[in-house]
Design an enzyme around this catalytic site. Structure first.
Site, PDB file in Angstrom:
ATOM      1  N   ASN A  19       0.871  -1.179   0.000  1.00 12.62           N
ATOM      2  CA  ASN A  19       0.000   0.000   0.000  1.00 12.62           C
ATOM      3  C   ASN A  19       0.907   1.228   0.000  1.00 12.62           C
ATOM      4  O   ASN A  19       1.470   1.583   1.030  1.00 12.62           O
ATOM      5  CB  ASN A  19      -0.891  -0.036   1.249  1.00 12.62           C
TER       6      ASN A  19
ATOM      7  N   LYS B 212       0.117   4.241  -0.404  1.00 14.18           N
ATOM      8  CA  LYS B 212      -0.536   5.453   0.114  1.00 14.18           C
ATOM      9  C   LYS B 212      -0.295   6.629  -0.848  1.00 14.18           C
ATOM     10  O   LYS B 212      -0.251   6.415  -2.059  1.00 14.18           O
ATOM     11  CB  LYS B 212      -0.060   5.712   1.549  1.00 14.18           C
TER      12      LYS B 212
ATOM     13  N   HIS C 230      -9.665   1.164   4.207  1.00 15.87           N
ATOM     14  CA  HIS C 230      -8.433   1.327   4.986  1.00 15.87           C
ATOM     15  C   HIS C 230      -8.690   2.320   6.129  1.00 15.87           C
ATOM     16  O   HIS C 230      -9.474   3.275   5.961  1.00 15.87           O
ATOM     17  CB  HIS C 230      -7.309   1.827   4.073  1.00 15.87           C
TER      18      HIS C 230
ATOM     19  N   GLU D 179      -7.143   4.769   7.195  1.00 11.00           N
ATOM     20  CA  GLU D 179      -6.935   6.187   6.862  1.00 11.00           C
ATOM     21  C   GLU D 179      -8.120   6.731   6.059  1.00 11.00           C
ATOM     22  O   GLU D 179      -8.458   7.911   6.183  1.00 11.00           O
ATOM     23  CB  GLU D 179      -5.606   6.342   6.104  1.00 11.00           C
TER      24      GLU D 179
ATOM     25  N   GLU E 160      -5.794  -4.740  10.418  1.00 10.57           N
ATOM     26  CA  GLU E 160      -4.794  -3.691  10.659  1.00 10.57           C
ATOM     27  C   GLU E 160      -5.148  -2.964  11.959  1.00 10.57           C
ATOM     28  O   GLU E 160      -5.966  -2.027  11.942  1.00 10.57           O
ATOM     29  CB  GLU E 160      -4.791  -2.698   9.505  1.00 10.57           C
TER      30      GLU E 160
ATOM     31  N   GLY F 290       1.936   2.545  10.877  1.00 16.73           N
ATOM     32  CA  GLY F 290       2.928   3.598  10.706  1.00 16.73           C
ATOM     33  C   GLY F 290       3.557   4.065  12.003  1.00 16.73           C
ATOM     34  O   GLY F 290       4.259   5.080  12.034  1.00 16.73           O
TER      35      GLY F 290
ATOM     36  N   SER G  30       2.956  -1.785  10.362  1.00 15.03           N
ATOM     37  CA  SER G  30       4.395  -1.783  10.614  1.00 15.03           C
ATOM     38  C   SER G  30       5.061  -3.133  10.324  1.00 15.03           C
ATOM     39  O   SER G  30       5.959  -3.559  11.050  1.00 15.03           O
ATOM     40  CB  SER G  30       4.690  -1.341  12.050  1.00 15.03           C
TER      41      SER G  30
END
Ligand code: G2H
Length: 251
Positions: A9, A11, A95, A97, A167, A173, A213
């Site tokens: 991904n 991003k 996702h 985000e 996730e 992150g 991560s």
């Protein structure tokens, strides 16, 4: 037997020239990698070049999001028919985000999932709990809610391509990774939910990826567990060597 899947991904990173630099370096590193399904999810503007660069290889290209409708007055959106037309094969849905910054909900996840399956795009549906939810003992409640709404009304007859990415939001992150035990427990719970919501056969064949991560040095301990069928990798997928190492270490 579930084929492991490792997805990148990217991003909001990499302009098209950088995507080509990546594939130039990456494809030779995974040329003999048959055991794992490999997917790159670039930004919308790099989808075309990534699809052209990986044509004829075993590397697939997916989008990071999509609208659920085929077309309409929705400025800025990309539809499943547009993804089909350029040759994308996978799509990330929900996702964290997207949920956090773009108001995606379990209901929109559900509409996108139905649309992706109808358009024969392989959906990678993201679920996961926030830090406070884990600390207050509500992880399974959150996953149960995300899945029961997200998978509502899915026709089991066309649900086989479904992929779930677990996730935990606190691990995204941040450098914090779920321990293999935490991840495997969550995956086991997710699989049991899929069995209830869809069918035991679909639960047994659904790939459940871990994301948050993932790095070359923790990939092996996460990916070898019974209920973990691969990884969704953010930061560490931006570098071709590191992403190829994750794939090698997971198989
Ligand atoms: C989670 C993950 C990829 P990272 O967002 O989806 O990113 O590996 O950077 O935690």
């Amino acid at each position: 037997m579930r084929k492991p899947l490792i997805a990148a991904n990217w991003k909001m990173y990499k302009i098209p020239a950088e995507a080509i630099d990546f594939t130039d370096a990456f494809l030779p590193l995974v040329a003999n990698q048959e055991k794992t399904e490999i997917v790159l999810c670039p930004s919308m503007t790099s989808l075309g070049v990534a699809i052209a660069a990986t044509k004829g290889t075993q590397v697939h290209i997916g989008a990071q999001t999509m609208h659920w409708l085929d077309n309409g007055a929705y400025t800025g959106e990309t539809s499943p028919t547009m993804l089909n037309a350029i040759g994308a094969t996978h799509v990330l849905i929900g996702h964290s985000e997207r949920r956090q910054y773009f108001n995606e909900t379990d209901e929109t996840v559900n509409m996108k999932l139905k649309s992706a399956l109808a358009h024969k795009l392989i959906p990678i549906v993201c679920v996961g709990e926030q830090k406070a939810e884990r600390e207050s003992g509500h992880t399974n409640d959150v996953l149960q809610q995300q899945l029961s709404i997200g998978l509502q009304g899915i026709d089991p007859a066309i649900a086989t391509p479904l992929v779930i990415a677990y996730e935990p939001v606190w691990a995204i992150g941040t450098g914090l990774t779920a321990t293999p035990q935490i991840a495997d427990d969550a995956h086991k719970f997710i699989r049991a939910q899929i069995a209830e919501l869809l069918s035991p056969a679909i639960a047994a064949s659904t790939r459940i990826l871990y994301g948050g991560s993932v790095k070359p040095d923790n990939a092996a301990s996460l990916c070898c567990l019974e209920n973990i069928d691969g990884a969704l990798v953010g930061g560490a997928s931006l570098d071709p060597i590191s992403f190829a190492q994750i794939i090698a270490n997971s198989s």
